[in-house]
Design an enzyme around this catalytic site. Structure first.
Site, PDB file in Angstrom:
ATOM      1  N   GLY A  61     -13.742   0.620  -5.581  1.00  0.00           N
ATOM      2  CA  GLY A  61     -13.774   1.471  -4.387  1.00  0.00           C
ATOM      3  C   GLY A  61     -14.358   0.698  -3.222  1.00  0.00           C
TER       4      GLY A  61
ATOM      5  CB  THR B 281      -8.956  -0.657  -8.363  1.00  0.00           C
ATOM      6  OG1 THR B 281      -8.767   0.527  -7.617  1.00  0.00           O
ATOM      7  CG2 THR B 281      -8.505  -1.827  -7.533  1.00  0.00           C
TER       8      THR B 281
ATOM      9  NE  ARG C 222      -4.136   1.832   0.753  1.00  0.00           N
ATOM     10  CZ  ARG C 222      -5.130   2.081  -0.102  1.00  0.00           C
ATOM     11  NH1 ARG C 222      -5.110   1.570  -1.321  1.00  0.00           N
ATOM     12  NH2 ARG C 222      -6.152   2.823   0.259  1.00  0.00           N
TER      13      ARG C 222
ATOM     14  CD  GLN D 101      -4.702   4.183  -3.399  1.00  0.00           C
ATOM     15  OE1 GLN D 101      -5.910   3.953  -3.250  1.00  0.00           O
ATOM     16  NE2 GLN D 101      -4.073   3.920  -4.514  1.00  0.00           N
TER      17      GLN D 101
HETATM   18  O1  DON Z   1      -7.887   1.074  -1.909  1.00  0.00           O
HETATM   19  C1  DON Z   1      -9.066   1.303  -2.180  1.00  0.00           C
HETATM   20  O2  DON Z   1      -9.977   0.802  -1.585  1.00  0.00           O
HETATM   21  C2  DON Z   1      -9.407   2.227  -3.329  1.00  0.00           C
HETATM   22  N1  DON Z   1      -8.324   3.126  -3.588  1.00  0.00           N
HETATM   23  C3  DON Z   1      -9.787   1.410  -4.523  1.00  0.00           C
HETATM   24  C4  DON Z   1     -10.268   2.282  -5.660  1.00  0.00           C
HETATM   25  C5  DON Z   1     -11.039   1.526  -6.656  1.00  0.00           C
HETATM   26  O3  DON Z   1     -11.315   0.370  -6.513  1.00  0.00           O
HETATM   27  C6  DON Z   1     -11.496   2.252  -7.842  1.00  0.00           C
HETATM   28  N2  DON Z   1     -12.168   1.306  -8.726  1.00  0.00           N
HETATM   29  N3  DON Z   1     -12.687   1.105  -9.628  1.00  0.00           N
END
Ligand code: DON
Length: 583
Positions: A490, A403, A112, A440
């Protein structure tokens, strides 16, 4: 299964009983890119499921040369950074669950992003003390966390790789040099209104809008800068990213950004460390569900949803019974209430991980669920064993969609389930040496306290923002690998993954059918139902129970591999352009 409330056996004439069976509804026949649904993929030796055919082929090429699951996952990631740059890449962060078939050890690698050393808890507050709107904060240097993906790939290779490191870079370097074909999904995103932000920075604009017009589907695009960066990493290892010219350019782009200049220093990059953590592995019925613990909320919140559902007879009720979906909806609200209060980077704040998964605690939470009414959100968090003494405030930040999820099983039974991200679409929009930098930092809560109480997911130097990514490995009663799965989306990732697990494990659907089935997601607010699928039919019954329901596009990107009777079966999400393939 601890207890089954009697009401579930007495399904009365509820509004819900008039609903047609969900199974009768097929998933949307085509996704927004115009692609059709996939057939279940079969293989006997090895398999890769990921978000783009070029990336899957790169992974398969490594497996065919005798490479391990880790080798394949690395090659997949390097190609994804080129062909699906909006979602993940070496400028971002990732979590990877790895199964070592020999030792049966599951390791949760945490790559991360970290908050820069000069980050402050109020860095996203305006002069009046109010938080910056997330949209405004998402572009530019301030949002960039110290990237972890390259360090994660290097660690995976060091501990589980079989092929030479440099060989894993071959497909991505070649595609970057010779050109790849721009896919419909990338082209559609570039043509959209939201892609205007990409024009904020010249380098990014010139790459995605050559001659002023967005790249279109079918165009052959080269990325010589990315090929050059990868060649350096292939030759000199991860150090070529975290020190030297690449690191200097990252810091230069972050600090020199015309919009929201950031605070990252060279020491942030040279000091970055991957952490190998214990996975979170709650038991659900007869399965062990291993996921990613803090700083992700994925493993614990999926675990809570399942742990609440374990108190009901979902297998007996089946997927066509709206009561099943009512229970999933309620369990999600309850789990998100705890997530928003208690989960953040456990290296910085105490997280009651065991308490959140405590069977008795979850049975007590399950007892709050009623058959005839829904709990009006926001539901208050519970008091799991081990909660910190200091009172905390909840946050309810809902993250927008960049993602990708990669699942790999190799011929020896080693597996990787890796979710990888640059956060929002095209991350910070800052491009350095052919790759995009993440945004992030916007996964932190911008406000450090509410009503005098600290928020767990507040910003601190070196801290990792709370994630919802939920790479998952499921084991059967004998400890054999049953399933590898995960998704982007997300904080909706949690709902997508939980639904897929229930569909495969409780309703015995194959992984493709489970992925295809329309989504229901609840993050302790609205009930989201997926547009154009059988899930839409739940609107009336769930509203009748008191829920606020929104029917909408729910853009998961689930990629999974299951093992059934010794064979591999793979599924890829028709909502994106991924595939599952094997030999
Ligand atoms: O780490 C996380 O939970 C988010 N930054 C993930 C973002 C995400 O999945 C965007 N997707 N389509």
């Amino acid at each position: 299964m601890s207890h089954i409330p009697a009401f579930l056996f007495a399904l009365a004439a509820l509004a819900v009983s008039a609903v047609p069976p969900l199974a009768a509804q097929s998933p949307q026949p085509e996704d927004s890119t115009g692609r059709g649904a996939h057939a279940l993929a079969f293989a006997d030796r090895h398999m890769v499921a990921a978000a783009h055919p070029d990336a899957v082929e790169a992974g398969l090429a490594m497996l065919r040369r005798g490479g391990s699951a880790a080798d394949a996952a690395i090659a997949v990631q390097l190609v994804l950074g080129l062909v699906e740059p909006q979602s993940s890449g070496i400028g971002g962060g990732a979590f990877a669950l790895h199964l070592d078939a020999d030792t049966r050890a599951v390791t949760a690698y945490d790559g991360r992003e970290t908050a820069p050393l000069d980050a402050t808890h109020d860095m996203f507050l305006l002069t009046d003390g109010k938080p910056m709107p997330r949209g405004a904060a998402a572009t530019g240097g301030l949002a960039v966390g110290t990237p972890g993906t390259v360090a994660l790939l290097a660690r995976l290779h060091r501990e589980h790789g079989r092929l030479p490191w440099a060989e894993l870079f071959g497909p991505a370097i070649e595609l970057a040099r010779e050109g790849f074909t721009v896919g419909p999904r990338l082209a559609t995103m570039l043509a959209g209104r939201r892609a205007e932000r990409l024009k904020t920075f010249e380098t990014t604009r010139d790459y995605f809008f050559p001659g002023g017009a967005p790249l279109t589907a079918g165009t052959v695009q080269r990325n010589p800068a990315y090929a050059d960066t990868l060649s350096r990493l292939a030759r000199d290892g991860a150090a070529a990213f975290y020190e030297g010219p690449v690191a200097q350019d990252i810091v230069g782009a972050v600090r020199g950004a015309a919009t929201n200049p950031g605070v990252m220093r060279l020491e942030d990059l040279s000091g970055y460390r991957v952490v190998a953590r214990m996975p979170v592995c709650p038991v659900y019925r007869m399965y062990r569900i291993c996921g990613m613990g803090p700083p992700s909320s994925g493993g614990l919140t999926v675990g809570q949803i399942l742990g609440i559902l374990a108190n009901f007879d979902l297998p007996g009720m089946g997927r066509d019974d709206p009561q099943s979906w009512h229970l999933i909806n309620e369990a999600s609200k309850l789990a998100f209430a705890d997530r928003n209060r208690y989960i953040a980077d456990a290296d910085f704040v105490p997280v009651p991980a065991d308490g959140l998964l405590d069977r008795d605690y979850l049975a007590a939470r399950a007892a709050l669920i009623r058959q005839q009414t829904s709990i009006i959100p926001p539901v208050a968090p519970g008091r799991p064993p081990g909660i910190p003494r200091e009172p905390r405030a909840s946050d309810d930040s809902v993250r927008p969609p960049g993602t990708s999820h990669i699942s790999v099983v190799d011929g020896d039974g080693n597996a990787v389930s890796m979710t990888t991200t640059i956060e929002g679409a095209f991350g910070s929009q800052l491009m350095v040496r052919g790759f995009l930098l993440n945004n992030q930092m916007t996964d932190f809560n911008f406000v450090a306290e509410r009503d005098g109480r600290p928020v767990a997911n507040a910003i601190a130097p070196g801290k990792r923002p709370r994630s919802s990514m939920a790479p998952t490995l499921v084991f059967d009663r004998d400890g054999a690998l049953r399933l590898a799965v995960g998704s982007p989306g997300g904080s909706r990732i949690i709902g997508y993954v939980a639904k897929t697990l229930v569909a495969v494990l409780d309703w015995e659907m194959d992984i493709q059918a489970a992925i295809d089935m329309g989504h229901l997601v609840n993050r302790n607010r609205f009930t989201d139902l997926e547009d154009g699928t059988g899930a839409e039919d739940l609107k009336a019954p769930l509203e009748a129970l008191g829920n606020r329901v929104k029917v909408r596009d729910l853009n998961s990107g689930l990629h999974g591999i299951e093992i059934v009777d010794g064979r591999l079966r793979g599924g890829a999400d028709p909502r994106r352009e991924g595939v599952a393939r094997g030999d």
